[in-house]
Design an enzyme around this catalytic site. Structure first.
Site, PDB file in Angstrom:
ATOM      1  CB  SER B 129      -1.230  -0.193   1.161  1.00 62.29           C
ATOM      2  OG  SER B 129      -2.153   0.694   1.134  1.00 62.29           O
ATOM      3  CG  ASP B 284      -6.136  -2.570  -4.177  1.00 62.43           C
ATOM      4  OD1 ASP B 284      -6.888  -1.645  -4.086  1.00 62.43           O
ATOM      5  OD2 ASP B 284      -4.949  -2.884  -3.770  1.00 62.43           O
ATOM      6  CG  HIS B 313      -5.633  -2.005  -0.349  1.00 62.86           C
ATOM      7  ND1 HIS B 313      -4.676  -1.915  -1.332  1.00 62.86           N
ATOM      8  CD2 HIS B 313      -5.299  -1.799   0.737  1.00 62.86           C
ATOM      9  CE1 HIS B 313      -3.696  -1.135  -0.817  1.00 62.86           C
ATOM     10  NE2 HIS B 313      -4.050  -1.127   0.496  1.00 62.86           N
TER      11      HIS B 313
END
Lengths: 337, 337
Positions: B129, B284, B313
């Site tokens: 991330s 995601d 995600h």
């Protein structure tokens, strides 16, 4: 508030057990009901939408041709025109406005169509988003009446992910102390703007933003679109309690909750006799095509056509001519069947 | 606050022109630096994450094997351990904490790695991330030092849709009057919970919720997951100003903003000399695989492997053993090159 008619429903008892007293169903019509009373199309509104925001799909030469059909656009309960928190007198005003189901909405519309217009058959029911949900609800509740349905960008039952999205809109709106549990005297605009910001991520696809497709709508930058389109949308004569009422309707939508089906969604879908043209949008983030594929596996006479492109949920909002033509063509095909 | 080390950066001037005085970089290490100082891996934290929340990818027999590598996990500015609004004394505390860029973070980490540990080469930088964003930033800022990168579920430049998502998290958090423009004495928990609700829709895919995959994590219903996982996540010693600081970092992330590239993202990507294993997750919703495909078209030595499945995600969050094995195997493959 533009020109419209109002049908007095009288004391209207809801599925939840409360009675909406002196209930009003606001609607508009386009075209003329023929002598046989067999050319009417019902085209309900969507989350926060008003009848005039449905008019982009109606016109001469289009599937919804007012020279040929009598198109009835009923406004959903809670949209500010039909009975809503904002227009209902105490004690049922504002935070006390009762919960309304999809079935309640459609049952009220059915009374308008049958009692007021004397219509017994509908060649078509169609709608976008929550309008699609009402479309499915019509087919399940009144199978002998509905010949065809064309739900676009909507669902038969609100999925869990969709509920997460709706809960986030509610959380953002009600995080504003000005909301006061629904007892505000002036709109909680900070909360409305926050809700708009949440909606902005879901209404259009990732690819829509990547390509800055909002420029086609006349917006000059991302922030220009976020404020000009989205915050403007949520401030355009919308009311916080009204939005929360419609949100509850959406959150709890499930054709399986129609009386007689005891919560069995699949059985409700199998009972549909209408010829169905189901139109999800390829990149719709809260009504993904997979969910409609699932529903079509149970509906006896269903064709699934995925609206291609980057517009996501708003493929069904009338802003993109290509998507509008796709939907219009699908409706034309369906109406020949 | 678990055990960790602190590197004193002194007066650290940021890209924006302000100076973070007596700046602190909190970090933890796993394994032993070898005599050649050539076995170090940098593994930065993610949005709101702390070093211990990276440990799931570290262990004997895994790619990040502490028996083989010296793994350094630096905490991002704003995460509450490194310099943050919550731990910086006046006048730079709370709402006055300066904006920090991705490059600022990585430059501070570079000082730790070179000045404190005397490391000149890194076999690998990896992260999830925002950790992936820092990974890319390392490769662009220090090409002579970084041999391999493995960014998972992140991006080289924050996309416009991702910004819309971030703006919605900020709007929900700051809609709470208790936020007081950042000058609260107690956390604006209503806003934190609203932000959590917004995040809930984005963190996992539609299919994750459809299949109620949260049950694998021990949650008994959708609302149980929304409160127990998501609201709990945002209340777990998180601080509103800290979250807003890291959100600004994310919102403004772009490897093209590295000094020398004048905002030219594509040129920055073309300059990467590291061998790259790029790992987006199939579903995601805010770092879609398409964006990483775009980036890989510019990075000279890049392999794209999409993590399959419904976790979205959070495929990169360590909660699903299948996804963790996929990432670990990709890291092992990369480390043999």
């Amino acid at each position: 508030m533009r020109d419209h008619h109002v049908y007095d429903l009288g004391d209207f008892t809801l599925q939840g057990g409360l009675t909406l007293r002196d209930a009003k169903l606001a609607y508009q019509t386009y075209g003329t009901l023929n002598a046989g009373r067999d050319n009417a199309i019902v085209y309900p509104t969507w989350y926060s939408g008003r009848h005039w925001e449905n008019e982009w799909l109606i016109g001469p030469g289009m599937a919804l041709d007012p020279d040929k059909y009598f198109i009835i656009v009923p406004n959903m309960f809670g949209n500010g025109l039909s009975s809503s928190p904002s227009n209902t007198p105490p004690p049922w005003d504002r935070a006390r406005f009762p919960n309304v189901t999809m079935y309640d909405n459609v049952r009220a519309q059915h009374r308008l169509v049958t009692e007021h217009f004397g219509i017994e058959r509908l060649p078509l029911v169609t709608g976008w988003s929550m309008g699609a949900g009402q479309t499915y609800q019509w087919a399940v509740a009144y199978p002998d009446m509905v010949e065809r349905i064309a739900p676009f960008c909507g669902s038969t039952v609100t999925s869990e992910h969709n509920k997460v999205f709706l809960d986030s809109v509610r959380a953002a709106l009600t995080a504003d102390d000005a909301w006061q549990g629904g007892w505000y005297e002036t709109q909680p605009t900070k909360g409305l703007r926050a809700a708009a910001r949440v909606y902005a991520g879901w209404g259009f696809s990732q690819a829509f933003y990547w390509h800055q497709t909002y420029r086609q709508l006349g917006f000059s930058s991302l922030e220009d679109f976020a404020v000009g389109f989205w915050e403007g949308f949520f401030l355009d004569d919308r009311d916080a309690n009204n939005l929360l009422t419609m949100l509850w309707t959406w959150h709890n939508a499930d054709v399986g909750k129609t009386p007689g089906f005891e919560g069995d969604t699949e059985r409700a879908l199998r009972s549909i006799t209408a010829n169905a043209m189901v139109l999800p949008a390829e990149k719709d983030l809260y009504f993904p095509p997979e969910d409609e594929e699932w529903a079509c596996a149970f509906i006896p006479h269903a064709e699934l056509r995925v609206i291609p492109g980057v517009w996501g949920h708003f493929a069904g909002g009338g802003a993109n001519p290509t998507d509008t033509a796709f939907i219009d063509n699908a409706l034309k095909d369906l109406l020949t069947r």
